[in-house]
Design an enzyme around this catalytic site. Structure first.
Site, short mmCIF file in Angstrom:
data_model
loop_
_atom_site.label_atom_id
_atom_site.label_comp_id
_atom_site.label_asym_id
_atom_site.label_seq_id
_atom_site.Cartn_x
_atom_site.Cartn_y
_atom_site.Cartn_z
N SER A 142 0.87 -1.19 0.00
CA SER A 142 0.00 0.00 0.00
C SER A 142 0.90 1.23 0.00
O SER A 142 2.00 1.20 0.57
CB SER A 142 -0.87 0.03 1.26
OG SER A 142 -1.47 1.30 1.41
N TYR A 156 -1.47 -0.46 10.21
CA TYR A 156 -1.65 -0.97 8.83
C TYR A 156 -0.47 -0.54 7.96
O TYR A 156 0.09 -1.34 7.21
CB TYR A 156 -2.97 -0.42 8.28
CG TYR A 156 -3.22 -0.71 6.81
CD1 TYR A 156 -3.78 -1.91 6.41
CD2 TYR A 156 -2.91 0.23 5.83
CE1 TYR A 156 -4.03 -2.16 5.06
CE2 TYR A 156 -3.15 -0.01 4.49
CZ TYR A 156 -3.71 -1.21 4.11
OH TYR A 156 -3.95 -1.46 2.79
P1 NAP Z 1 -11.56 -6.02 0.30
O1 NAP Z 1 -12.41 -5.48 -0.78
O2 NAP Z 1 -11.92 -5.76 1.73
O3 NAP Z 1 -11.40 -7.61 0.07
C1 NAP Z 1 -10.63 -8.33 0.97
C2 NAP Z 1 -10.48 -9.75 0.49
O4 NAP Z 1 -9.57 -10.42 1.38
C3 NAP Z 1 -11.78 -10.53 0.54
O5 NAP Z 1 -11.75 -11.48 -0.50
C4 NAP Z 1 -11.70 -11.22 1.90
O6 NAP Z 1 -12.46 -12.41 1.97
C5 NAP Z 1 -10.22 -11.53 1.96
N1 NAP Z 1 -9.69 -11.71 3.31
C6 NAP Z 1 -9.73 -10.85 4.36
N2 NAP Z 1 -9.12 -11.38 5.44
C7 NAP Z 1 -8.68 -12.61 5.06
C8 NAP Z 1 -7.98 -13.65 5.71
N3 NAP Z 1 -7.60 -13.55 7.00
N4 NAP Z 1 -7.70 -14.77 5.00
C9 NAP Z 1 -8.07 -14.90 3.71
N5 NAP Z 1 -8.73 -13.94 3.04
C10 NAP Z 1 -9.03 -12.82 3.70
O7 NAP Z 1 -10.04 -5.50 0.16
P2 NAP Z 1 -9.28 -4.78 -1.06
O8 NAP Z 1 -9.51 -3.31 -0.94
O9 NAP Z 1 -9.55 -5.48 -2.33
O10 NAP Z 1 -7.76 -5.02 -0.60
C11 NAP Z 1 -6.95 -6.04 -1.16
C12 NAP Z 1 -5.51 -5.74 -0.77
O11 NAP Z 1 -5.15 -4.45 -1.26
C13 NAP Z 1 -5.26 -5.70 0.74
O12 NAP Z 1 -4.01 -6.26 1.03
C14 NAP Z 1 -5.25 -4.20 1.04
O13 NAP Z 1 -4.50 -3.92 2.20
C15 NAP Z 1 -4.59 -3.68 -0.22
N6 NAP Z 1 -4.84 -2.26 -0.47
C16 NAP Z 1 -6.12 -1.81 -0.66
C17 NAP Z 1 -6.31 -0.45 -0.88
C18 NAP Z 1 -7.66 0.14 -1.08
O14 NAP Z 1 -7.81 1.38 -1.05
N7 NAP Z 1 -8.70 -0.67 -1.32
C19 NAP Z 1 -5.22 0.43 -0.88
C20 NAP Z 1 -3.93 -0.08 -0.69
C21 NAP Z 1 -3.75 -1.44 -0.49
P3 NAP Z 1 -13.97 -12.42 2.65
O15 NAP Z 1 -14.84 -11.62 1.75
O16 NAP Z 1 -14.34 -13.83 2.71
O17 NAP Z 1 -13.80 -11.76 4.00
#
Ligand code: NAP
Length: 247
Positions: A142, A156
């Protein structure tokens, strides 16, 4: 044709990457933690896009789940070519002084321990000296890793700093095994992670302050993920790519 596994492949950035992999005709292991319906919906979308999909439940913070997840995807498709270390969590805005132990433990258990266990397992499966084919690992960090996220979530941010260091060190360690390791640092992206952390409007609010004037989409991050998985990036390793609208 590639066989890949995406942790947290059911929603958000992971889902978008799964569907783009499906468009290339790849076979995709879709891991999720609890939302089974979302995982099956993504699997259908991958198949509709002309890929193959298998859905695998597992908490990446649990070693037994991680090993079982890799076993399941290899049983379904054969040896892995690519792994997306994507699953991650955030928590509500707070100053470090106000963060309880349970919150800190869960953030580091999932984002650092879980991602590191997953990377270890991917190396065990892909390393040529262990019978693997080599491959590509894409870690999802991130921009918080370099911005620090003060008064928001320094826990985080620190967890993602660990992902950057893991990427640098592991790329040097396993290059000779035929494995490339890179990271993507997304900026603020429109997914449900913000609502999960109690900030449903976060993407819109913070996105407006990015040089490109908006939040990014999961599809824009997925483009970079799939490029790093693909042979088009065959000489890229140890890179950390910002997909952050200039932020
Ligand atoms: P999201 O929409 O909240 O989706 C999270 C995904 O991770 C879901 O498929 C969830 O499954 C799964 N998950 C959560 N905890 C888990 C665990 N303990 N074991 C296995 N699976 C798990 O998140 P996102 O925004 O797509 O983020 C994806 C990645 O990008 C993360 O690493 C996040 O830190 C990073 N990121 C996101 C952003 C942003 O602005 N969105 C920015 C920078 C970095 P369930 O649905 O079954 O819970």
């Amino acid at each position: 044709m590639k066989n890949i596994l995406i942790t947290g492949g059911s929603r958000g950035i992971g889902r978008a990457a799964a569907i783009q992999a499906g468009r290339r005709g790849w076979s995709v292991g879709i891991n999720y933690a609890g939302n089974e319906a979302a995982a099956h919906d993504t699997a259908k979308a991958v198949q509709a896009a002309s890929g193959k999909a298998v859905v695998i439940k597992g908490d990446i913070a649990r070693e037994a789940d991680v090993i079982a997840m890799f076993d399941a995807v290899e049983k379904a498709f054969g040896k892995l070519d690519g792994f997306v270390n994507n699953a991650g969590i955030a928590a509500p805005n707070a100053a470090l002084a106000d963060m309880p132990l349970e919150r800190l433990k869960r953030i580091f258990d999932v984002n650092v321990l879980g991602a590191t266990l997953c990377a270890r397992e991917a190396v065990r499966r892909m390393a040529k000296s262990r019978g693997g084919k080599g491959g590509s690992i894409v870690n999802i960090s991130s921009v918080a890793a370099r911005l620090g996220a003060p008064n928001t979530f320094v826990d985080y941010a620190a967890s993602k700093g660990a992902i950057d260091s893991l990427t640098i060190g592991l790329s040097k360690e396993v290059g000779p095994e035929g494995i490339r390791v890179n990271a993507i640092r997304p900026g603020v992206i429109e997914t449900e992670i913000h609502a999960s952390a109690g900030m449903p409007d976060r993407a819109r609010q913070i996105g407006a302050g990015a040089p490109l004037g908006r939040a990014g989409t999961a599809e824009e991050v997925a483009e970079a993920i799939v490029w790093l998985l693909d042979d088009a990036s065959s000489y890229v390793s140890g890179a950390i790519l910002d997909v952050s609208g200039g932020r």
